[in-house]
Design a protein around this motif. Sequence first.
Motif, PDB file in Angstrom:
ATOM      1  N   LEU A   5      38.364  46.349   1.032  1.00  0.00           N
ATOM      2  CA  LEU A   5      39.236  47.346   0.525  1.00  0.00           C
ATOM      3  C   LEU A   5      38.718  47.774  -0.995  1.00  0.00           C
ATOM      4  O   LEU A   5      39.251  48.947  -1.390  1.00  0.00           O
ATOM      5  CB  LEU A   5      40.652  46.649   0.498  1.00  0.00           C
ATOM      6  CG  LEU A   5      41.801  47.567  -0.132  1.00  0.00           C
ATOM      7  CD1 LEU A   5      42.178  48.772   0.527  1.00  0.00           C
ATOM      8  CD2 LEU A   5      43.243  46.854  -0.168  1.00  0.00           C
ATOM      9  N   LEU A   6      38.603  46.915  -1.651  1.00  0.00           N
ATOM     10  CA  LEU A   6      38.073  47.215  -3.014  1.00  0.00           C
ATOM     11  C   LEU A   6      36.687  48.017  -3.147  1.00  0.00           C
ATOM     12  O   LEU A   6      36.720  48.810  -3.711  1.00  0.00           O
ATOM     13  CB  LEU A   6      37.789  45.688  -3.794  1.00  0.00           C
ATOM     14  CG  LEU A   6      37.152  45.804  -5.178  1.00  0.00           C
ATOM     15  CD1 LEU A   6      38.375  46.254  -6.032  1.00  0.00           C
ATOM     16  CD2 LEU A   6      36.798  44.516  -5.671  1.00  0.00           C
ATOM     17  N   VAL A   7      35.853  47.881  -2.185  1.00  0.00           N
ATOM     18  CA  VAL A   7      34.827  48.595  -1.941  1.00  0.00           C
ATOM     19  C   VAL A   7      34.936  50.098  -1.731  1.00  0.00           C
ATOM     20  O   VAL A   7      34.482  51.181  -2.296  1.00  0.00           O
ATOM     21  CB  VAL A   7      33.625  47.911  -1.094  1.00  0.00           C
ATOM     22  CG1 VAL A   7      32.407  48.927  -0.782  1.00  0.00           C
ATOM     23  CG2 VAL A   7      32.834  46.676  -1.617  1.00  0.00           C
ATOM     24  N   THR A  10      36.644  51.836  -4.421  1.00  0.00           N
ATOM     25  CA  THR A  10      35.669  52.379  -5.539  1.00  0.00           C
ATOM     26  C   THR A  10      34.948  53.376  -5.124  1.00  0.00           C
ATOM     27  O   THR A  10      34.554  54.239  -5.760  1.00  0.00           O
ATOM     28  CB  THR A  10      34.766  51.181  -5.780  1.00  0.00           C
ATOM     29  OG1 THR A  10      35.283  49.777  -6.162  1.00  0.00           O
ATOM     30  CG2 THR A  10      33.703  51.230  -6.695  1.00  0.00           C
ATOM     31  N   VAL A  11      34.454  53.456  -3.948  1.00  0.00           N
ATOM     32  CA  VAL A  11      33.725  54.616  -3.154  1.00  0.00           C
ATOM     33  C   VAL A  11      34.657  56.037  -3.359  1.00  0.00           C
ATOM     34  O   VAL A  11      34.101  57.002  -3.680  1.00  0.00           O
ATOM     35  CB  VAL A  11      33.226  54.323  -1.849  1.00  0.00           C
ATOM     36  CG1 VAL A  11      32.966  55.492  -1.177  1.00  0.00           C
ATOM     37  CG2 VAL A  11      32.037  53.506  -1.843  1.00  0.00           C
ATOM     38  N   ILE A  12      35.670  55.760  -2.835  1.00  0.00           N
ATOM     39  CA  ILE A  12      36.664  57.038  -3.016  1.00  0.00           C
ATOM     40  C   ILE A  12      37.105  57.487  -4.439  1.00  0.00           C
ATOM     41  O   ILE A  12      36.797  58.468  -4.615  1.00  0.00           O
ATOM     42  CB  ILE A  12      38.087  56.682  -2.250  1.00  0.00           C
ATOM     43  CG1 ILE A  12      37.901  56.636  -0.576  1.00  0.00           C
ATOM     44  CG2 ILE A  12      39.216  57.837  -2.521  1.00  0.00           C
ATOM     45  CD1 ILE A  12      38.932  55.919   0.091  1.00  0.00           C
TER      46      ILE A  12
END
Length: 101
Positions: A5-7, A10-12
């Motif tokens: 969820l964190l990754v 961050t990508v979004i």
Amino acid sequence: MNLWLLVSTTVIGCYALKLAGYFVPPAVLAHPQVRRLVELLPVALLAGLVVVEAVADGRHFDIDGPRLAGFAVGAFAVWRKAPFLVVVVVAAATAALLRLA
């Protein structure tokens, strides 16, 4: 918090920030001060990253002689306007030779 969820967040966020750059009106980028800032900001960020890598190891300061010597030789090569590949090679060679000694 879940790592994926964190990754994903961050990508979004990074993609949204890059996409937002396309919506900046051309009149804003026409100002000389804004154009100068846009040109120099990546250089300043890269310089900051290089300095942090030269004097830090994780979250701690690490005053490493060969690494700092390689950084100094690389900085001197940049100051003398050497090509990028030459800067990288002389900095790496300096650090490697000092570690070997």
